[in-house]
Write an enzyme that holds these catalytic residues in place. Structure first.
Site, mmCIF file in Angstrom:
data_model
loop_
_atom_site.group_PDB
_atom_site.id
_atom_site.type_symbol
_atom_site.label_atom_id
_atom_site.label_comp_id
_atom_site.label_asym_id
_atom_site.label_seq_id
_atom_site.Cartn_x
_atom_site.Cartn_y
_atom_site.Cartn_z
ATOM 1 N N GLU A 12 -42.250 -15.517 28.119
ATOM 2 C CA GLU A 12 -42.454 -16.436 27.008
ATOM 3 C C GLU A 12 -43.167 -15.687 25.896
ATOM 4 O OE1 GLU A 12 -43.091 -20.948 28.789
ATOM 5 O OE2 GLU A 12 -44.828 -19.812 28.153
ATOM 6 N N GLY A 15 -52.014 -23.124 37.404
ATOM 7 C CA GLY A 15 -53.469 -22.977 37.443
ATOM 8 C C GLY A 15 -53.954 -21.628 36.942
ATOM 9 N N GLY A 16 -53.177 -21.034 36.056
ATOM 10 C CA GLY A 16 -53.598 -19.749 35.491
ATOM 11 C C GLY A 16 -53.269 -18.568 36.382
ATOM 12 N N ASN A 35 -47.854 -30.995 34.535
ATOM 13 C CA ASN A 35 -48.578 -31.033 35.807
ATOM 14 C C ASN A 35 -48.392 -32.402 36.434
ATOM 15 O OD1 ASN A 35 -51.008 -29.087 34.185
ATOM 16 N ND2 ASN A 35 -49.623 -28.359 35.735
ATOM 17 N N HIS A 65 -54.625 -25.102 23.154
ATOM 18 C CA HIS A 65 -53.987 -25.662 24.342
ATOM 19 C C HIS A 65 -54.330 -27.154 24.344
ATOM 20 C CE1 HIS A 65 -52.985 -25.321 28.825
ATOM 21 N NE2 HIS A 65 -53.250 -26.592 28.588
ATOM 22 N N GLU A 120 -48.467 -30.383 29.055
ATOM 23 C CA GLU A 120 -49.286 -29.385 28.358
ATOM 24 C C GLU A 120 -48.492 -28.745 27.229
ATOM 25 O OE1 GLU A 120 -51.003 -26.620 31.165
ATOM 26 O OE2 GLU A 120 -52.418 -28.159 31.810
ATOM 27 N N ARG A 175 -49.688 -34.368 38.638
ATOM 28 C CA ARG A 175 -50.839 -34.790 39.445
ATOM 29 C C ARG A 175 -51.956 -35.266 38.526
ATOM 30 N NH1 ARG A 175 -53.860 -30.416 37.895
ATOM 31 N NH2 ARG A 175 -52.772 -28.431 37.815
ATOM 32 N N LYS A 185 -41.075 -23.638 36.751
ATOM 33 C CA LYS A 185 -41.315 -23.578 35.295
ATOM 34 C C LYS A 185 -40.027 -23.321 34.512
ATOM 35 C CE LYS A 185 -45.763 -23.953 36.026
ATOM 36 N NZ LYS A 185 -45.731 -24.920 37.096
ATOM 37 N N LYS A 234 -44.598 -14.636 33.393
ATOM 38 C CA LYS A 234 -45.074 -15.726 34.248
ATOM 39 C C LYS A 234 -44.235 -15.900 35.511
ATOM 40 C CE LYS A 234 -46.901 -18.780 30.651
ATOM 41 N NZ LYS A 234 -46.857 -20.145 30.131
#
Lengths: 453, 71
Positions: A199, A163-164, A289, A207, A274, A291, A115, A157
């Site tokens: 962040e 995925g949260g 992401n 979102h 995102e 995928r 990230k 983070k």
């Protein structure tokens, strides 16, 4: 491409098998002991047991999956989402074995999977990012100093998270002090790296993400946006496309930023960029992401394209089925509901046997289902049972159709979040399309208030 | 003597105490993982840990005794 192995399970394995069958491609499933009776095992042309239930001993055993693929002479591996889908090492091993990976290349996955590196890449491409740190933060003192500069609340983070998982909101310095070591330790345990970053937490945000696609001929297009703001524990519950209450100007900015982001990493195959959109419609890159996403069906419904087919076409080396952005049209409105095996109020997991699974018989509603009646939802994997995808000419019609359909769904034997859907669909902020990522938290607060009164 | 039991089926993610440790009410003695979610197991009483019945990686069922605390 004549034979594809699906390195995944549940509804996404069934979903990929469906498209392969339509395209005349033979399929190979791999499954754990816990999943022997799952529908996807029966739906595939061939199925192989790979190990005991724990994911580390089955679906994450990349090398063993590749050995099955070699033995079975498969041409390609589709990773679905989660599990090995964003594991760059696995992608390299697949390619080394002479097998096509249906997804982007390992370098892109690695770049966007970290990230911190993703933030740096986007900044270089002039894509706006959420204010935060551009390097890993190693000490609490450093974290406190930076947080004071950015301003609370902040999100702490894990750099390798997703995925949260591996992220937590800190309201103040005390919370940051309490959570810092814990997030680092969890990041190390879950993702193998304890790098964390900070962040700014954007309040009253939405979102919103953009589906992008690239091929090996330099074409990159977007397939519009999805609003995924209905979340619990930073994980999506209801998604819709297009996003309600978004100005055309902000929408155009999102598409431009997403395509620039994809171009910045020479993106190939399906990806999602995102964003967080604040109350002033300022957009910020959150992550990419690399995928197919859980919520891809709503994009399929509003565009009419089969995204798994697009993935296969790109992996075959063909051009994208549509390369002219102007030709990609959006039609109507789609909503997706993730049916989870969990308590609808506390969101605590509810593994168990599905003693009754009545999915109704409305041919006009799409169900991407992973389980059969009498199937067991085990504690080893995620709680997703099925996805309900509703498409209609307008958002209002889609909401009404959803309410009618969801009322006929009946799942017994374990707790599900089905009761939550009708609550959200009747929420004023949802009906108005003005809701933010706080919608579930706000609803829970209101419930508590009602109980007290 | 109080036995802390598992509220659901899952795997043991961490064991945060050793036999002989003194624990306070609310202290997280173990963390379970079920459906990709971490579930903390908190001490319901203060006392000494006299028995630990599960190790990291073990699978436990709902109702299994995880830790015994003697007040």
């Amino acid at each position: 491409m004549k034979k594809v192995l699906i390195a995944n399970r549940g509804e996404i394995a069934s979903r990929v098998i469906r498209t392969c069958k339509r395209l005349g491609i033979e399929t190979v499933a791999v499954y754990s002991e816990a999943d022997a009776e799952m529908p996807f095992v029966k739906e595939a042309d061939h199925a192989f047991l790979i190990g005991p239930p724990p994911i580390q001993q089955s679906y994450l055993k990349g090398q063993e999956i590749i050995e099955i693929a070699i033995r079975e002479n498969v041409d390609a591996i589709h990773p679905g989402y989660g599990i090995l889908s964003e594991n760059a090492t696995f992608v390299e091993q697949v390619q080394k074995a002479g097998i096509t990976f249906i997804g982007p290349d390992a370098t892109t996955i690695q770049k966007m999977g970290d990230k911190i590196e993703a933030r740096q890449t986007m900044q270089r491409a002039s894509v706006p990012v959420v204010p935060g740190t551009d390097e890993g933060v190693s000490t609490l003192e450093e974290a406190k100093r930076i947080a004071a500069e950015i301003g609370y609340p902040i999100m702490l983070k894990a750099s390798a998270g997703g995925g949260g998982v591996g992220m937590i909101r800190c309201e103040d310095e005390q919370a940051l002090g309490q959570q810092f070591d814990s997030v680092k330790n969890r990041a190390k345990m879950y993702f193998g790296s304890d790098a964390v970053f900070l962040e700014k937490f954007i309040s009253n945000a939405r979102h919103i993400e953009v589906q992008v696609f690239g091929d090996y001929h330099g074409n990159i297009v977007h397939l519009f946006e999805r609003n995924c703001s209905v979340q619990r524990r930073n994980q999506k519950v209801i998604e819709e496309s297009p996003s309600p209450s978004l100005s055309e100007e902000a929408r155009a900015q999102l598409f431009e930023a997403a395509v620039n982001a994809a171009k910045a990493v020479n993106y190939k195959n399906a990806g999602t960029v995102e964003f967080i959109v604040d109350e002033n419609e300022q957009i910020y890159f959150l992550e990419m992401n690399t995928r197919l996403q859980v919520e891809h069906p709503i994009t399929e419904e509003v565009t009419g394209y089969d995204l798994v087919e697009w993935q296969i076409e790109v992996a075959r080396g063909n051009e994208l089925p549509v390369i002219d952005q102007q030709q990609i049209e959006l039609s109507g409105h789609a909503l997706e509901f993730r049916v989870y095996a969990e308590d609808p109020i506390t969101f605590m997991p509810s593994p168990g046997e599905i003693t009754k699974l009545d999915l109704g018989n409305d041919d006009d509603v799409r169900i991407d289902n992973g389980y059969a009646e009498n199937g067991k939802v085990t504690p080893f994997y995620d709680p997703l049972i099925s996805k309900v995808i509703v498409h209609a000419a307008t958002r209002e019609e889609a909401i009404e159709k959803s309410k009618a359909y969801l009322a006929t769904l009946n799942i017994e034997g374990l707790k599900t979040n089905l009761p939550l859907f009708s609550e959200i669909l009747n929420e004023e902020s949802f009906i108005q399309g003005a809701y933010t990522t706080s919608i579930i938290a706000n609803w829970l607060e209101a419930q508590k208030g009602e109980k007290v009164n | 003597m109080t036995q802390l039991k598992s509220s659901m089926a899952g795997s043991v993610f961490t064991v945060n105490v050793n036999v002989g440790d003194n624990v306070e009410v609310g202290q997280v003695v173990m963390v379970l993982e079920s459906m990709k979610m971490e579930i903390p197991v908190e001490a319901e009483v203060a006392g000494k840990v006299t028995e630990i019945n599960a190790n990291v990686g073990d699978f436990v069922n709902e109702g299994d005794t995880l830790v015994t605390i003697t007040e």
